[in-house]
Motif scaffolding. Sequence first.
Motif, PDB file in Angstrom:
ATOM      1  N   MET A 123       0.846  -1.174   0.000  1.00 45.51           N
ATOM      2  CA  MET A 123       0.000   0.000   0.000  1.00 45.51           C
ATOM      3  C   MET A 123       0.893   1.240   0.000  1.00 45.51           C
ATOM      4  SD  MET A 123      -3.207   0.939   2.442  1.00 45.51           S
ATOM      5  CE  MET A 123      -3.970  -0.589   2.002  1.00 45.51           C
ATOM      6  N   SER A 124       0.493   2.221  -0.762  1.00 55.04           N
ATOM      7  CA  SER A 124       1.287   3.428  -0.929  1.00 55.04           C
ATOM      8  C   SER A 124       1.241   4.335   0.302  1.00 55.04           C
ATOM      9  CB  SER A 124       0.775   4.221  -2.125  1.00 55.04           C
ATOM     10  OG  SER A 124       1.480   5.423  -2.246  1.00 55.04           O
ATOM     11  N   TRP A 141      -2.486   6.459  -4.176  1.00 55.72           N
ATOM     12  CA  TRP A 141      -3.403   5.575  -3.470  1.00 55.72           C
ATOM     13  C   TRP A 141      -4.790   5.579  -4.102  1.00 55.72           C
ATOM     14  CZ3 TRP A 141      -7.852   7.327  -0.980  1.00 55.72           C
ATOM     15  CH2 TRP A 141      -8.522   6.380  -0.197  1.00 55.72           C
ATOM     16  N   ASN A 144      -2.156   3.624   7.440  1.00 56.41           N
ATOM     17  CA  ASN A 144      -2.446   3.442   6.013  1.00 56.41           C
ATOM     18  C   ASN A 144      -3.637   4.306   5.604  1.00 56.41           C
ATOM     19  OD1 ASN A 144      -4.998   1.751   5.969  1.00 56.41           O
ATOM     20  ND2 ASN A 144      -3.680   0.435   7.213  1.00 56.41           N
ATOM     21  N   TRP A 145      -3.720   4.582   4.313  1.00 55.08           N
ATOM     22  CA  TRP A 145      -4.770   5.465   3.803  1.00 55.08           C
ATOM     23  C   TRP A 145      -6.147   4.848   3.911  1.00 55.08           C
ATOM     24  CZ3 TRP A 145      -3.993  10.309   3.620  1.00 55.08           C
ATOM     25  CH2 TRP A 145      -2.748  10.824   3.324  1.00 55.08           C
TER      26      TRP A 145
END
Length: 72
Positions: free
Chosen positions: A1-2, A8, A52-53
């Motif tokens: 995950m970015s 994202w 995380n986003w």
Amino acid sequence: MSKFLSQWSPSQAAIDLIKLNGFDDAHIAKSVDYLKAQTELEDIDDIEGYDNWDTFFIMFCIKAGGKLVKPN
């Protein structure tokens, strides 16, 4: 995950969870657009308490949606 918001997009699991809270595809798309275009957020490490986003996005939608959220 970015780590970077510009790279994202929400995972299917995040979208499914948001939909369980009463949000439709249009609201989700508007929320993604808002986060990417109307905020100065860039790196998830800049947001305390989130790693995380997807997690941040789920909370953002629920808090921003207010009365759209299904009652318990």
